[in-house]
Design an enzyme around this catalytic site. Structure first.
Site, PDB file in Angstrom:
ATOM      1  N   ASP A 368       0.853  -1.181   0.000  1.00  0.00           N
ATOM      2  CA  ASP A 368       0.000   0.000   0.000  1.00  0.00           C
ATOM      3  C   ASP A 368       0.892   1.236   0.000  1.00  0.00           C
ATOM      4  O   ASP A 368       1.812   1.348   0.826  1.00  0.00           O
ATOM      5  CB  ASP A 368      -0.895  -0.013   1.244  1.00  0.00           C
ATOM      6  CG  ASP A 368      -1.988   1.039   1.171  1.00  0.00           C
ATOM      7  OD1 ASP A 368      -3.090   0.701   0.713  1.00  0.00           O
ATOM      8  OD2 ASP A 368      -1.731   2.190   1.571  1.00  0.00           O
ATOM      9  N   ASN A 376      -2.864  12.844  -3.305  1.00  0.00           N
ATOM     10  CA  ASN A 376      -3.985  13.173  -4.187  1.00  0.00           C
ATOM     11  C   ASN A 376      -4.599  14.519  -3.826  1.00  0.00           C
ATOM     12  O   ASN A 376      -4.911  15.338  -4.697  1.00  0.00           O
ATOM     13  CB  ASN A 376      -5.057  12.080  -4.099  1.00  0.00           C
ATOM     14  CG  ASN A 376      -4.982  11.094  -5.256  1.00  0.00           C
ATOM     15  OD1 ASN A 376      -4.359  11.370  -6.276  1.00  0.00           O
ATOM     16  ND2 ASN A 376      -5.616   9.950  -5.101  1.00  0.00           N
ATOM     17  N   ASP A 385      -2.628   9.540 -10.427  1.00  0.00           N
ATOM     18  CA  ASP A 385      -2.718   8.487 -11.443  1.00  0.00           C
ATOM     19  C   ASP A 385      -1.346   8.166 -12.029  1.00  0.00           C
ATOM     20  O   ASP A 385      -1.008   6.998 -12.269  1.00  0.00           O
ATOM     21  CB  ASP A 385      -3.665   8.918 -12.566  1.00  0.00           C
ATOM     22  CG  ASP A 385      -5.121   8.925 -12.124  1.00  0.00           C
ATOM     23  OD1 ASP A 385      -5.411   8.403 -11.026  1.00  0.00           O
ATOM     24  OD2 ASP A 385      -5.963   9.458 -12.877  1.00  0.00           O
ATOM     25  N   GLU A 411      -4.799   2.543  -3.939  1.00  0.00           N
ATOM     26  CA  GLU A 411      -3.332   2.560  -4.004  1.00  0.00           C
ATOM     27  C   GLU A 411      -2.727   1.242  -3.537  1.00  0.00           C
ATOM     28  O   GLU A 411      -1.541   1.172  -3.219  1.00  0.00           O
ATOM     29  CB  GLU A 411      -2.786   3.711  -3.149  1.00  0.00           C
ATOM     30  CG  GLU A 411      -3.025   3.573  -1.657  1.00  0.00           C
ATOM     31  CD  GLU A 411      -4.366   4.114  -1.196  1.00  0.00           C
ATOM     32  OE1 GLU A 411      -4.487   4.417   0.006  1.00  0.00           O
ATOM     33  OE2 GLU A 411      -5.291   4.248  -2.028  1.00  0.00           O
TER      34      GLU A 411
END
Length: 490
Positions: A368, A376, A385, A411
């Protein structure tokens, strides 16, 4: 005083007639039509020879080698279509302009005339005014065209109607063989096989057509070569030949106008085998290639069958590629290009069953990206992205060919490592952690890190959910311990 056809057409002795010097053969079983066509062509300056049926037309054409041929469709014995097909197979008449005359329905007659090899189809109800022009245009078109195949072998001139009928029977047998090939290839279009299986099935058909090494060349990354007929050299050698025929490491040949491969550089393998690749049919993402020794060429009949095969197989290969693409789309993550959660879970089930049966080990790694939500929020989803894509690509580069990488959601990624003990999976996770830490995605201005949870399947407990829970427990321990680390449970 009676007026001649030449005078009616406005002829005077100083004119050069359009068909002057041409020998034209006319075949029709109607004496009335035959006389009218003879008069029309003679008035245009042609020397005219006539035949009363299709067999006589073929024999006369082979014997006299006219400059143009006019055939009626409906004749006793051999009709105009059959006569045209036979003449197109003969060395001396295959390039002779042929015009077909008919009183049948225009559209079907036009279609079958073209299929038989005629240059033009005129309708008797329209009169014969356009016949001279049709002959001249057909001759001009034939002169402009350049043959791209080797000449037909010389044949014995037919000496009787029986000889012509025998050739017609041979032609019909060949057409039946072609139809069988087309049927066999077309049947594969409905198969739901993967691309490699489809190519193998096409190979089964092709082996009845050609003995030379023949292959399908895929341009995808990485490119691939699939043998479709039994090669007289190993597939690896054929690939080396293809590679050696290219001026670049990847397959990217250049072509001459007749679509033959231009060979700017010859590899050692080519020199050893003496074989050269020749493109039979090219599509945007793949090609059919055959291999011949220098100076050799396929017979006209073999080349014709191969081209027929290639045209029919185009749809089959395209369908197989579309199915493969659809399968990839259904099983891969659109953003990162790695496998999606659904595929990974199904693959874990398969590998668990296999390891339970064989006694092997199966390790699972969950990872992770740390603080990804913050990235973000601060830098936007486009940057996020890009980080996900770069992470997937960097991990893919360190995996073995049989390892599986998937995006599990958000993620979070998962690595499936078959035949790998826990300590090996921990080393793999640590290597992936260091790889991610070295990434510097543009626009983010942050240090990327990731936390890892590693587990191994216990023998005799092929439980997918339990395996993922164990890996997730280890992942949560890594996060609680400060992130950017690997934790394992076995």
């Amino acid at each position: 005083m009676q007026t001649s056809a030449r005078e009616t057409a406005g002829y005077n002795p100083g004119m050069t007639l359009p068909l002057s010097g041409m020998h034209v053969l006319v075949a029709d079983d109607s004496p009335t039509v035959l006389a009218a066509v003879r008069e029309t062509l003679a008035s245009a300056g042609a020397q005219v020879t006539t035949a009363g049926d299709g067999a006589a037309a073929v024999r006369t054409a082979m014997d006299t080698q006219p400059d143009a041929i006019v055939l009626d469709i409906s004749m006793g014995g051999i009709n105009g279509y059959h006569a045209c097909r036979l003449l197109r197979l003969e060395t001396t008449t295959r390039d002779t302009p042929i015009v077909i005359l008919t009183s049948r329905e225009p559209e079907p007659a036009q279609f079958w005339a073209e299929r038989a090899g005629a240059d033009a189809c005129l309708f008797k109800d329209d009169g014969l005014a356009g016949l001279t022009t049709a002959i001249l245009e057909a001759r001009a078109a034939r002169r402009r065209s350049t043959p791209v195949v080797a000449p037909h072998p010389a044949r014995r001139t037919p000496t009787s109607d029986g000889d012509v009928l025998e050739r017609l029977a041979t032609l019909l047998d060949r057409e039946l063989f072609k139809a069988t090939i087309l049927d066999d290839v077309s049947a594969l279009a409905a198969h739901m096989d993967d691309l490699q299986t489809t190519l193998e099935l096409l190979g089964d058909v092709l082996r009845r057509v050609i003995e030379a090494p023949f292959a399908a060349l895929l341009h995808d990354a990485p490119p691939g070569l699939f043998a479709l007929s039994r090669p007289d050299v190993p597939l690896e050698a054929l690939w080396n030949i293809v590679w050696g025929a290219s001026s670049r490491p990847e397959w990217a040949p250049t072509y001459s106008e007749d679509r033959q491969v231009v060979v700017p550089r010859v590899s050692e393998q080519v020199a050893l085998t003496g074989l050269e690749p020749r493109v039979l049919h090219a599509a945007p993402h793949w090609e059919f290639v055959y291999f011949l020794h220098r100076g050799e060429s396929l017979s006209v009949e073999s080349l014709e069958l191969c081209r027929l095969f290639a045209q029919a197989a185009t749809l089959v290969v395209s369908n197989a590629r579309l199915r493969a693409e659809a399968q990839r789309s259904a099983l891969t993550d659109e953003l990162t290009g790695v496998f999606n959660r659904r595929y990974v879970q199904g693959r874990v089930e398969v590998e668990l069953e296999r390891s339970s049966r064989t006694g092997g080990t199966l390790s699972l790694v969950l990872l992770d990206l740390d603080e990804f939500k913050k990235i973000n929020d601060e830098h936007g989803h486009l940057v996020g992205d890009g980080i996900l894509r770069e992470t997937a690509q960097s991990i893919s580069r360190i995996l073995r060919p049989y390892d599986v990488l998937g995006r599990f959601g958000g993620e979070e990624f998962v690595i499936l490592a078959p035949d790998t003990p826990l300590e090996g999976a921990v080393r793999l996770a640590e290597r992936a952690r260091q790889t991610i830490a070295r990434l510097h995605p543009p626009g983010a201005g942050v240090q990327l890190t990731a936390s890892f949870g590693v587990t191994v399947a216990r023998r005799g407990e092929p439980d997918v959910d339990a395996l993922f829970r164990q890996a997730d427990d280890a992942l949560q321990r890594a996060k609680r311990a400060g992130r950017n680390r690997v934790e394992a449970t076995g």
